[in-house]
Scaffold this active site. Structure first.
Site, PDB file in Angstrom:
ATOM      1  N   ASN A   1      -2.206 -11.817 -21.939  1.00 24.65           N
ATOM      2  CA  ASN A   1      -1.512 -10.801 -21.572  1.00 24.65           C
ATOM      3  C   ASN A   1      -1.967  -9.692 -22.060  1.00 24.65           C
ATOM      4  OD1 ASN A   1       1.705  -9.238 -22.001  1.00 24.65           O
ATOM      5  ND2 ASN A   1       0.532  -8.955 -20.624  1.00 24.65           N
ATOM      6  N   GLY A   2      -2.401  -8.511 -20.868  1.00 23.16           N
ATOM      7  CA  GLY A   2      -3.119  -7.247 -21.403  1.00 23.16           C
ATOM      8  C   GLY A   2      -4.339  -7.047 -20.599  1.00 23.16           C
TER       9      GLY A   2
ATOM     10  N   ASP B   1      17.904   5.717 -12.855  1.00 22.65           N
ATOM     11  CA  ASP B   1      16.987   4.758 -12.844  1.00 22.65           C
ATOM     12  C   ASP B   1      15.998   4.907 -13.987  1.00 22.65           C
ATOM     13  OD1 ASP B   1      15.628   2.431 -11.985  1.00 22.65           O
ATOM     14  OD2 ASP B   1      14.492   3.397 -10.278  1.00 22.65           O
ATOM     15  N   ASP B   2      15.256   3.641 -14.182  1.00 25.53           N
ATOM     16  CA  ASP B   2      14.328   3.880 -15.450  1.00 25.53           C
ATOM     17  C   ASP B   2      13.042   4.646 -15.305  1.00 25.53           C
ATOM     18  OD1 ASP B   2      13.181   1.808 -13.869  1.00 25.53           O
ATOM     19  OD2 ASP B   2      11.783   1.706 -15.123  1.00 25.53           O
TER      20      ASP B   2
ATOM     21  N   CYS C   1       1.222   6.957 -20.681  1.00 23.93           N
ATOM     22  CA  CYS C   1       1.362   6.902 -19.332  1.00 23.93           C
ATOM     23  C   CYS C   1       2.096   8.459 -19.005  1.00 23.93           C
ATOM     24  CB  CYS C   1       2.152   5.940 -18.526  1.00 23.93           C
ATOM     25  SG  CYS C   1       3.320   5.036 -19.205  1.00 23.93           S
TER      26      CYS C   1
ATOM     27  N   GLY D   1       5.682 -11.502 -14.198  1.00 26.69           N
ATOM     28  CA  GLY D   1       4.551 -11.881 -13.073  1.00 26.69           C
ATOM     29  C   GLY D   1       5.017 -13.032 -12.284  1.00 26.69           C
TER      30      GLY D   1
ATOM     31  N   TYR E   1      11.148  -0.491 -18.980  1.00 26.50           N
ATOM     32  CA  TYR E   1      11.250  -1.130 -17.855  1.00 26.50           C
ATOM     33  C   TYR E   1      10.952  -2.805 -17.949  1.00 26.50           C
ATOM     34  CZ  TYR E   1       9.942  -2.886 -13.145  1.00 26.50           C
ATOM     35  OH  TYR E   1       9.636  -3.817 -12.229  1.00 26.50           O
TER      36      TYR E   1
ATOM     37  N   CYS F   1       1.580  -9.856 -17.346  1.00 24.78           N
ATOM     38  CA  CYS F   1       1.863 -11.159 -17.656  1.00 24.78           C
ATOM     39  C   CYS F   1       2.511 -11.566 -18.605  1.00 24.78           C
ATOM     40  CB  CYS F   1       0.385 -11.582 -17.924  1.00 24.78           C
ATOM     41  SG  CYS F   1      -1.049 -11.180 -16.697  1.00 24.78           S
TER      42      CYS F   1
HETATM   43  P1  AMP Z   1       8.119   4.153  -7.187  1.00 24.90           P
HETATM   44  O1  AMP Z   1       8.760   3.936  -5.804  1.00 24.90           O
HETATM   45  O2  AMP Z   1       6.832   3.953  -7.160  1.00 24.90           O
HETATM   46  O3  AMP Z   1       8.544   5.470  -7.766  1.00 24.90           O
HETATM   47  O4  AMP Z   1       8.876   3.026  -7.977  1.00 24.90           O
HETATM   48  C1  AMP Z   1       9.648   3.162  -8.905  1.00 24.90           C
HETATM   49  C2  AMP Z   1      10.467   1.848  -9.149  1.00 24.90           C
HETATM   50  O5  AMP Z   1       9.566   0.924  -9.910  1.00 24.90           O
HETATM   51  C3  AMP Z   1      11.629   2.292 -10.203  1.00 24.90           C
HETATM   52  O6  AMP Z   1      12.943   1.676  -9.952  1.00 24.90           O
HETATM   53  C4  AMP Z   1      11.120   1.302 -11.408  1.00 24.90           C
HETATM   54  O7  AMP Z   1      12.213   0.513 -12.026  1.00 24.90           O
HETATM   55  C5  AMP Z   1       9.944   0.422 -10.826  1.00 24.90           C
HETATM   56  N1  AMP Z   1       8.460   0.133 -11.735  1.00 24.90           N
HETATM   57  C6  AMP Z   1       8.409   1.048 -12.654  1.00 24.90           C
HETATM   58  N2  AMP Z   1       7.278   0.542 -13.203  1.00 24.90           N
HETATM   59  C7  AMP Z   1       6.828  -0.674 -12.349  1.00 24.90           C
HETATM   60  C8  AMP Z   1       5.885  -1.521 -12.669  1.00 24.90           C
HETATM   61  N3  AMP Z   1       4.840  -1.500 -13.442  1.00 24.90           N
HETATM   62  N4  AMP Z   1       5.940  -2.637 -11.881  1.00 24.90           N
HETATM   63  C9  AMP Z   1       7.001  -2.726 -10.973  1.00 24.90           C
HETATM   64  N5  AMP Z   1       7.938  -1.969 -10.950  1.00 24.90           N
HETATM   65  C10 AMP Z   1       7.875  -0.796 -11.688  1.00 24.90           C
HETATM   66 FE1  SF4 Z   2       2.420   0.957 -21.776  1.00 26.29          FE
HETATM   67 FE2  SF4 Z   2       2.249   3.387 -20.730  1.00 26.29          FE
HETATM   68 FE3  SF4 Z   2       0.823   2.668 -22.713  1.00 26.29          FE
HETATM   69 FE4  SF4 Z   2       0.327   1.415 -20.459  1.00 26.29          FE
HETATM   70  S1  SF4 Z   2      -0.265   3.665 -20.916  1.00 26.29           S
HETATM   71  S2  SF4 Z   2       0.587   0.640 -22.422  1.00 26.29           S
HETATM   72  S3  SF4 Z   2       2.668   1.399 -19.645  1.00 26.29           S
HETATM   73  S4  SF4 Z   2       2.740   3.089 -22.473  1.00 26.29           S
END
Ligand code: AMP
Ligand code: SF4
Length: 479
Positions: A114-115, A357-358, A448, A40, A254, A13
């Site tokens: 937010n949270g 990618d991130d 995570c 969001g 991200y 959010c």
């Molecule tokens: P996936 O297909 O589940 O592996 O999605 C990975 C992609 O989702 C990457 O390109 C990330 O940039 C993007 N991503 C990572 N975390 C999130 C998130 N919390 N919400 C939306 N997109 C995300």
């Molecule tokens: Fe951020 Fe990952 Fe911690 Fe959630 S578990 S607050 S996404 S670092």
């Protein structure tokens, strides 16, 4: 084993608040929310007050869809708060959209959160026994309820009293009693920036929310701090003694917008550093570095600069794709990611690509991307990810999925590589990520990635998302 149809990783959010008598606070909030839209896309709302009545306007949809000029013109006042939401707790519905409006015989308030709290059911059960009636299923309503039910005599004391009962992540903006109040949990998991617009004060989840209205960044609201803004200026007070800064590292990886800053570091610059570190840690024999737009852009630039491999754009992204409320038909679903990204055949053909990618969450996006690139004629695809592998779910407001859906919690890197159909796959190390930011590791939540949750997660909640260090034989079937 994996839900190949689903790309539902949810955002969190964005919150915004402004105290500016004499200015069009609703319109300024609208712009603030507009710049926080990436946090969001499900609902948007604004609450305004002239110190007396509170008026709230909220609806499902994007900021630009929710408000018309005419709506904004009816939202007159001296103070405003706003919210953009993507549900992380509670279902997708109007009742769960924010700001929330609550009142008792003592006070009225509007609140945006937010949270994510981790002691929701304990609090909810207690409040229901005390006679509370909830309109929504969100944890945010509980915060508002705790405040209005507090026996304390001032608004500030009531908010402190409520916050001391909360466990979890919360950045709040509250409008009440002719005041704008900003609060950040003692761990500071979610960000909150404080800025100034002339003689007025502004609060925003990210600094890009200040930039858009020409506000100057003053500082971040501190973990465990409450700032109270009214006609006398700004007052700060700490409401907790147990402060342990643990900012979500995923904000850097991200979530936050590249032009925002956190801990005084520009996000795009940090992501570029991550890409540089990735090139050092995980070199690849390639002809071209391409990003997955937009999340991989800065890291890919860093990777290219450090490795000396040319940088190129291998995809064209449709910039107008957001989350829509129209469910895709089967045909469109099969096209999948092509709605968002289309490969540039002329750039890709015959090349050994280093694709940056991130993050990888479920693995679905990367799998589709590798397939698309190979189909478009790529000779090799080397995936490089500018964060460590995500193996644990988030309980603090980022809906990255349950553990069983996280591909890296189930498969080794080699297995993921073959699932993706890539020629190689490497992730950035913990050290690489933390060094790229330049702040001690102890100041972040990295749960995570490492499963070490800075705010204790009740066992019941852990089980709901299957948090296991390692899948055991008896639980293997779950994965
Ligand atoms: P996936 O297909 O589940 O592996 O999605 C990975 C992609 O989702 C990457 O390109 C990330 O940039 C993007 N991503 C990572 N975390 C999130 C998130 N919390 N919400 C939306 N997109 C995300
Ligand atoms: Fe951020 Fe990952 Fe911690 Fe959630 S578990 S607050 S996404 S670092």
């Amino acid at each position: 084993m994996f839900d190949l149809q689903s790309d539902i990783v949810k955002d969190e959010c964005g919150i915004f608040g402004i105290y500016a008598p004499g200015e069009d606070v609703a319109k300024l909030t609208y712009y603030g929310l507009y710049s926080l839209q990436h946090r969001g896309q499900e609902s948007a709302g604004i609450a305004v007050s002239d110190g007396g009545n509170i008026l709230v306007f909220k609806e499902m949809g994007l900021v630009s869809q929710v408000f018309t000029e005419r709506d904004l013109a009816t939202l007159q006042g001296d103070i405003a708060i706003g919210h953009v939401r993507y549900s992380t707790t509670g279902s997708t519905s109007w009742e769960n959209s924010q700001p929330l409006h609550k009142y008792s015989d003592k006070m009225a308030l509007a609140l945006a959160h937010n949270g994510n709290l981790v002691n929701v059911s304990e609090l909810r059960n207690r409040l229901v026994k005390e006679g509370a009636v909830f309109e929504s299923t969100s944890d945010s309503e509980m915060i508002a309820e705790l405040i209005i039910r507090s026996k304390k005599h001032t608004v500030e004391a009531a908010i402190k009293d409520a916050c001391r009962q909360l466990k979890g992540a919360y950045s709040l903006v509250i409008l009440t009693d002719g005041k704008l109040i900003g609060v950040r949990d003692p761990y500071g998991v979610r960000p909150l920036a404080l800025g100034r617009l002339g003689k007025h004060y502004v609060l925003a989840s990210e600094t890009c929310g200040l930039d858009i209205i020409g506000a100057e960044f003053l500082r971040e609201v501190l973990p465990g701090e409450m700032v109270v803004i009214n006609d006398k200026g700004i007052k700060s007070m700490m409401f907790s003694k147990e402060i342990k800064p643990s900012l979500c590292i995923f904000e850097f990886i991200y979530l936050a917008r590249p032009d925002s800053s956190l801990y005084g570091r520009n996000i795009a610059g940090v992501r570029k550093n991550m890409g540089r570190a990735l090139a050092r840690e995980a070199p690849a024999d390639g002809d071209l570095v391409i990003p997955i737009p937009d999340s991989g852009n800065s890291a890919a630039q860093g990777y290219a600069e450090e490795s000396g491999i040319p940088y190129g754009e291998g995809f064209v992204k449709n910039r107008y794709v957001g989350r829509t409320f129209i469910q895709p038909s089967q045909l469109i679903r099969q096209l999948g990611i092509r709605i968002k990204l289309n490969p540039l055949k002329e750039v890709i053909e015959g090349k050994r690509l280093v694709v940056v990618d991130d993050s990888i969450v479920r693995g679905n996006t990367s799998k589709k991307i590798v397939k698309m690139l190979k189909k478009a004629g790529a000779a090799e695809v080397h995936m490089r990810i500018s964060s460590p592998s995500i193996r644990f779910p988030c309980f603090y407001g980022i809906d990255t999925a349950e553990q069983k859906e996280l591909i890296a919690s189930n498969l080794s890197t080699a297995q993921i590589c073959s699932f993706l159909g890539a020629d190689s796959l490497e992730y950035l190390s913990f050290k690489g990520v933390v060094d790229a930011i330049g702040q001690p590791r102890s100041e972040f939540c990295l749960a995570c990635f490492d499963g070490k949750y800075p705010i204790r997660i009740p066992q019941r909640l852990k089980i709901s998302k299957f948090v296991l260090e390692k899948p055991t034989e008896s639980t293997q079937a779950l994965f």
